[in-house]
Design a protein around this motif. Sequence first.
Motif, PDB file in Angstrom:
ATOM      1  N   SER A 320     -11.737  -4.903 -20.131  1.00  0.00           N
ATOM      2  CA  SER A 320     -12.828  -6.033 -20.772  1.00  0.00           C
ATOM      3  C   SER A 320     -12.233  -6.650 -22.011  1.00  0.00           C
ATOM      4  O   SER A 320     -12.124  -7.613 -22.299  1.00  0.00           O
ATOM      5  N   GLN A 321     -11.948  -5.680 -22.672  1.00  0.00           N
ATOM      6  CA  GLN A 321     -11.287  -6.184 -24.495  1.00  0.00           C
ATOM      7  C   GLN A 321     -10.197  -6.918 -23.809  1.00  0.00           C
ATOM      8  O   GLN A 321      -9.741  -7.948 -24.769  1.00  0.00           O
ATOM      9  N   SER A 322      -9.214  -6.678 -22.930  1.00  0.00           N
ATOM     10  CA  SER A 322      -7.920  -7.438 -22.807  1.00  0.00           C
ATOM     11  C   SER A 322      -8.380  -8.829 -22.120  1.00  0.00           C
ATOM     12  O   SER A 322      -7.732  -9.675 -22.368  1.00  0.00           O
ATOM     13  N   VAL A 323      -9.655  -8.947 -21.463  1.00  0.00           N
ATOM     14  CA  VAL A 323      -9.967 -10.357 -20.674  1.00  0.00           C
ATOM     15  C   VAL A 323     -10.479 -10.933 -21.880  1.00  0.00           C
ATOM     16  O   VAL A 323     -10.271 -12.318 -22.118  1.00  0.00           O
ATOM     17  N   VAL A 324     -11.695 -10.467 -22.485  1.00  0.00           N
ATOM     18  CA  VAL A 324     -12.475 -11.302 -23.588  1.00  0.00           C
ATOM     19  C   VAL A 324     -12.549 -10.316 -24.741  1.00  0.00           C
ATOM     20  O   VAL A 324     -13.471  -9.197 -24.462  1.00  0.00           O
ATOM     21  N   TYR A 325     -11.776 -10.344 -25.716  1.00  0.00           N
ATOM     22  CA  TYR A 325     -11.731  -9.187 -26.836  1.00  0.00           C
ATOM     23  C   TYR A 325     -12.955  -9.787 -27.854  1.00  0.00           C
ATOM     24  O   TYR A 325     -13.140 -10.722 -28.194  1.00  0.00           O
ATOM     25  N   TYR A 326     -13.592  -8.581 -27.929  1.00  0.00           N
ATOM     26  CA  TYR A 326     -14.500  -8.634 -29.166  1.00  0.00           C
ATOM     27  C   TYR A 326     -14.365  -7.004 -29.570  1.00  0.00           C
ATOM     28  O   TYR A 326     -14.244  -6.023 -28.994  1.00  0.00           O
ATOM     29  N   GLU A 327     -14.274  -6.783 -31.054  1.00  0.00           N
ATOM     30  CA  GLU A 327     -13.803  -5.662 -31.536  1.00  0.00           C
ATOM     31  C   GLU A 327     -15.167  -4.828 -31.575  1.00  0.00           C
ATOM     32  O   GLU A 327     -16.251  -5.147 -32.018  1.00  0.00           O
ATOM     33  N   SER A 328     -14.891  -3.643 -31.029  1.00  0.00           N
ATOM     34  CA  SER A 328     -15.973  -2.811 -30.722  1.00  0.00           C
ATOM     35  C   SER A 328     -15.233  -1.288 -30.401  1.00  0.00           C
ATOM     36  O   SER A 328     -14.215  -1.303 -29.780  1.00  0.00           O
ATOM     37  N   GLY A 329     -16.018  -0.228 -30.646  1.00  0.00           N
ATOM     38  CA  GLY A 329     -15.565   1.126 -30.599  1.00  0.00           C
ATOM     39  C   GLY A 329     -16.151   1.652 -29.372  1.00  0.00           C
ATOM     40  O   GLY A 329     -15.417   2.668 -29.074  1.00  0.00           O
ATOM     41  N   ASN A 330     -17.111   1.107 -28.657  1.00  0.00           N
ATOM     42  CA  ASN A 330     -17.428   1.636 -27.159  1.00  0.00           C
ATOM     43  C   ASN A 330     -18.020   0.598 -26.495  1.00  0.00           C
ATOM     44  O   ASN A 330     -18.236  -0.471 -26.940  1.00  0.00           O
ATOM     45  N   LEU A 331     -18.542   0.857 -25.261  1.00  0.00           N
ATOM     46  CA  LEU A 331     -18.805   0.032 -24.134  1.00  0.00           C
ATOM     47  C   LEU A 331     -20.149  -0.643 -24.630  1.00  0.00           C
ATOM     48  O   LEU A 331     -20.464  -1.760 -24.369  1.00  0.00           O
ATOM     49  N   THR A 332     -20.973   0.344 -25.412  1.00  0.00           N
ATOM     50  CA  THR A 332     -22.481  -0.297 -25.700  1.00  0.00           C
ATOM     51  C   THR A 332     -22.124  -1.486 -26.750  1.00  0.00           C
ATOM     52  O   THR A 332     -22.699  -2.502 -26.531  1.00  0.00           O
TER      53      THR A 332
END
Length: 458
Positions: A320-332
């Motif tokens: 998901s982060q490779s497609v649309v990146y938002y900085e986050s530590g987990n999926l939630t």
Amino acid sequence: MTLVQNPGPLVQAGAAPPPHRSVPGRIRVISGVTVAALALLFAALGVGSLTAGDGLQVIGRDAGPQVVATAGLYLALSDMDAQVANALVMGDQYGQQRRVAVDRYERRRSEANQALLKAFELAGDNAADRRTVQSVLDGLGRYERLAGQALLLNEQARHAPGAPPENVVGTYRQATDLMRLVLLPQAYNLTLESGTIVRSTYDEKNAWVPLLRTAVLLAGLLALGCLIWLQVFLARRFRRVFGPALLVATLATAVSLILGANVLGQDQEDLRTAKAQGFDSVLTLAKARAISNSMQGDQSRYLLDKERADTYEHTFLDKSQSVVYYESGNLTQYHAKVAGDSGDALGMLGPELTGVEGGRVLDAYKAFQQADTSFRELALAGRTAEAVTAKLGPVTAAFDAYDRSLVALADRHEHTFDRAIDAGENALDNLWRLLPFAIAGIGLLMIAGVWPRLKEYR
């Protein structure tokens, strides 16, 4: 007494001048220089046209289509594995959806085989690419056997929706590991290698075409200057107005110069448009579709393999982060960032999420991630059957809408790519059709303008 003068100086004064200083000699010299300048002009046009044409051929007909074909291979392979996971997690219910998943698996398998055949053909004499394609073909055969065995065991088990028996999971693990760790990386390498050819070709042609266009302009100005010089010399020496043949030759040279420079300039722009606004975007969207297909497969794998559930949740986040990146530590956290749309989206799709169609892609992606949120809440609550229902219903519907938005955006960029390649090739074709007539016509006009003046000295 009569003095006799020495006739020597009179004889010397009447002697013929050196050939290159005589009027015919000077005409021949100026004409020769003019012909050389014209030859330089047409040589620069020829080399420039061949260089631009080679770039259009490689990007538009050879390596470019090979990249798209191998990207399609990556998509087909990733979706094959996703559909097997979808079929396994349905258990003994959802008969219609299971048949749809198996049918889609078969279609993707056919597409993968066709893409491999096309990639093999486009590889040409490249032994490394041919070996990679053959390796993928061999591996795909092993994957199909394992996937078929897993589907058969799953049908025999007749389990409830959710995790199948261990023998089914173990067999599928072998299949998905082969796909994720061997086949998909090999398919991606094929795409990278072909993409490298496209990039290096574009960089080379993008550097040479402007230089050759400048050479055309300089050679054309030199040829025009020589033609004007020749006409001025003939007009002054023979006290006549400019000859019509040489005037037409000068006009034809000017037209050839302007046309050739414009064609090379257009081809440079068409190459840039095809690469930057067409090929790059088509390839990016093809990769995004393939990774996204694998993401929705991870959702099914998350349900069917309890031991690896955390791993599949993490790989879903990574993809998901490779497609649309938002900085986050987990999926939630990622779900919250996507829903809140905090800041500009980065990642693979970041540059593509502009304009109306780009906005539609982002909205559809958000809807898919929102559906994933609800799906995981059910799974974490132990409501496996409801999670499977959600996966087959709203999650799949949201993903299909997102995938359609990617396809629509890719079609627009592919149209831009095809239009730019066709425009560049058509311009070159027109130039190549006119060049022989220009060369022959200007040559005949030169002879018609100079030969009568030379005959006057015979």
